[in-house]
Design a protein around this motif. Structure first.
Motif, PDB file in Angstrom:
ATOM      1  N   GLY A  71      -4.873  38.421  -0.086  1.00 15.69           N
ATOM      2  CA  GLY A  71      -3.976  37.562  -0.316  1.00 15.69           C
ATOM      3  C   GLY A  71      -4.511  36.498  -0.634  1.00 15.69           C
ATOM      4  N   GLY A  72      -5.878  36.147  -0.665  1.00 19.19           N
ATOM      5  CA  GLY A  72      -6.557  34.852  -0.739  1.00 19.19           C
ATOM      6  C   GLY A  72      -6.233  34.371  -2.181  1.00 19.19           C
ATOM      7  N   ALA A  73      -6.781  33.067  -2.305  1.00 24.90           N
ATOM      8  CA  ALA A  73      -6.376  32.274  -3.592  1.00 24.90           C
ATOM      9  C   ALA A  73      -7.313  32.763  -4.496  1.00 24.90           C
ATOM     10  CB  ALA A  73      -6.673  30.726  -3.311  1.00 24.90           C
ATOM     11  N   GLY A  74      -8.831  33.084  -4.227  1.00 26.53           N
ATOM     12  CA  GLY A  74      -9.590  33.317  -5.257  1.00 26.53           C
ATOM     13  C   GLY A  74      -9.883  32.568  -6.570  1.00 26.53           C
ATOM     14  N   TYR A  75     -10.711  32.978  -7.485  1.00 23.94           N
ATOM     15  CA  TYR A  75     -10.813  32.233  -8.587  1.00 23.94           C
ATOM     16  C   TYR A  75     -10.066  32.349  -9.664  1.00 23.94           C
ATOM     17  CZ  TYR A  75     -12.905  30.966 -12.949  1.00 23.94           C
ATOM     18  OH  TYR A  75     -13.347  30.309 -14.140  1.00 23.94           O
ATOM     19  N   ARG A  76      -9.483  31.401 -10.169  1.00 25.00           N
ATOM     20  CA  ARG A  76      -8.516  31.576 -11.195  1.00 25.00           C
ATOM     21  C   ARG A  76      -9.149  30.749 -12.414  1.00 25.00           C
ATOM     22  NH1 ARG A  76      -2.805  29.170  -9.194  1.00 25.00           N
ATOM     23  NH2 ARG A  76      -4.063  27.370  -9.318  1.00 25.00           N
ATOM     24  N   GLY A  77      -8.890  31.686 -13.603  1.00 25.73           N
ATOM     25  CA  GLY A  77      -9.422  31.016 -14.764  1.00 25.73           C
ATOM     26  C   GLY A  77      -8.640  29.739 -14.999  1.00 25.73           C
ATOM     27  N   PRO A  78      -9.187  28.931 -16.085  1.00 26.18           N
ATOM     28  CA  PRO A  78      -8.514  27.841 -16.471  1.00 26.18           C
ATOM     29  C   PRO A  78      -6.985  28.034 -17.384  1.00 26.18           C
ATOM     30  CG  PRO A  78     -10.430  28.185 -17.919  1.00 26.18           C
ATOM     31  CD  PRO A  78     -10.294  29.431 -16.848  1.00 26.18           C
ATOM     32  N   GLU A  79      -6.974  29.168 -17.850  1.00 25.58           N
ATOM     33  CA  GLU A  79      -5.455  29.431 -18.695  1.00 25.58           C
ATOM     34  C   GLU A  79      -4.552  29.739 -17.410  1.00 25.58           C
ATOM     35  OE1 GLU A  79      -7.946  33.373 -17.971  1.00 25.58           O
ATOM     36  OE2 GLU A  79      -8.438  31.410 -19.051  1.00 25.58           O
ATOM     37  N   ASP A  80      -5.001  30.072 -16.260  1.00 25.13           N
ATOM     38  CA  ASP A  80      -3.956  30.481 -15.293  1.00 25.13           C
ATOM     39  C   ASP A  80      -3.841  29.282 -14.294  1.00 25.13           C
ATOM     40  OD1 ASP A  80      -3.831  32.996 -16.294  1.00 25.13           O
ATOM     41  OD2 ASP A  80      -5.441  33.884 -14.771  1.00 25.13           O
ATOM     42  N   ASP A  81      -4.727  28.117 -14.456  1.00 25.48           N
ATOM     43  CA  ASP A  81      -4.648  27.129 -13.391  1.00 25.48           C
ATOM     44  C   ASP A  81      -3.652  25.984 -14.028  1.00 25.48           C
ATOM     45  OD1 ASP A  81      -4.860  25.105 -11.510  1.00 25.48           O
ATOM     46  OD2 ASP A  81      -7.273  24.896 -11.857  1.00 25.48           O
ATOM     47  N   PRO A  82      -2.385  25.659 -13.404  1.00 24.23           N
ATOM     48  CA  PRO A  82      -1.475  24.656 -13.885  1.00 24.23           C
ATOM     49  C   PRO A  82      -2.174  23.211 -13.899  1.00 24.23           C
ATOM     50  CG  PRO A  82      -0.860  25.652 -11.925  1.00 24.23           C
ATOM     51  CD  PRO A  82      -1.875  26.137 -12.273  1.00 24.23           C
ATOM     52  N   ASP A  83      -3.232  22.884 -13.180  1.00 22.25           N
ATOM     53  CA  ASP A  83      -3.685  21.534 -13.213  1.00 22.25           C
ATOM     54  C   ASP A  83      -4.595  21.408 -14.357  1.00 22.25           C
ATOM     55  OD1 ASP A  83      -2.692  20.973 -10.791  1.00 22.25           O
ATOM     56  OD2 ASP A  83      -4.230  21.753  -9.527  1.00 22.25           O
ATOM     57  N   PHE A  84      -5.159  22.657 -15.005  1.00 28.46           N
ATOM     58  CA  PHE A  84      -5.950  22.553 -16.086  1.00 28.46           C
ATOM     59  C   PHE A  84      -5.261  22.220 -17.232  1.00 28.46           C
ATOM     60  CE2 PHE A  84      -7.930  24.739 -19.625  1.00 28.46           C
ATOM     61  CZ  PHE A  84      -9.125  23.924 -19.937  1.00 28.46           C
ATOM     62  N   LEU A  85      -3.771  22.866 -17.184  1.00 28.16           N
ATOM     63  CA  LEU A  85      -2.973  22.811 -18.416  1.00 28.16           C
ATOM     64  C   LEU A  85      -2.534  21.523 -18.486  1.00 28.16           C
ATOM     65  CD1 LEU A  85      -1.367  26.408 -18.216  1.00 28.16           C
ATOM     66  CD2 LEU A  85      -3.223  25.695 -19.754  1.00 28.16           C
TER      67      LEU A  85
END
Length: 96
Positions: A71-85
């Motif tokens: 259940g770790g955070a792991g890597y999220r792509g930019p399209e899944d990252d609310p900070d990036f959006l």
């Protein structure tokens, strides 16, 4: 025959150096069984065997990275990252 021994020796040295660097740079929280200094000494004194022991018994697997479950955070792509959006709101985009 000499080439075979040369390849084996080079592979053993490369594996030992890789294990030594991995052991030396591993955070203390991910080292198990023995203290980090003892693992480094073990990898140096027993070159190939120490490296194998380090990878099998000494380090804990990383959580939240590739592979199953966890259940770790792991890597999220930019399209899944609310900070990036940048807080982009879909309802505002639909109004335009």
């Amino acid at each position: 025959m000499v080439r075979l021994w040369l390849v084996i020796v080079v592979a053993a040295v490369a594996f030992t150096v890789f294990a030594l660097i991995d052991c030396a740079t591993m955070p203390r929280s991910r080292v198990r069984s023995l203290r980090k200094g003892i693992w480094i000494l073990l990898v140096l004194v027993l070159p190939v065997v120490g490296g194998v022991l380090w990878f099998l018994l000494g380090r804990t697997p990383a959580r939240g990275q590739r592979g199953g479950g966890g259940g770790g955070a792991g890597y999220r792509g930019p399209e899944d990252d609310p900070d990036f959006l940048g807080g982009h709101d879909a309802s505002r985009a639909a109004e335009r």
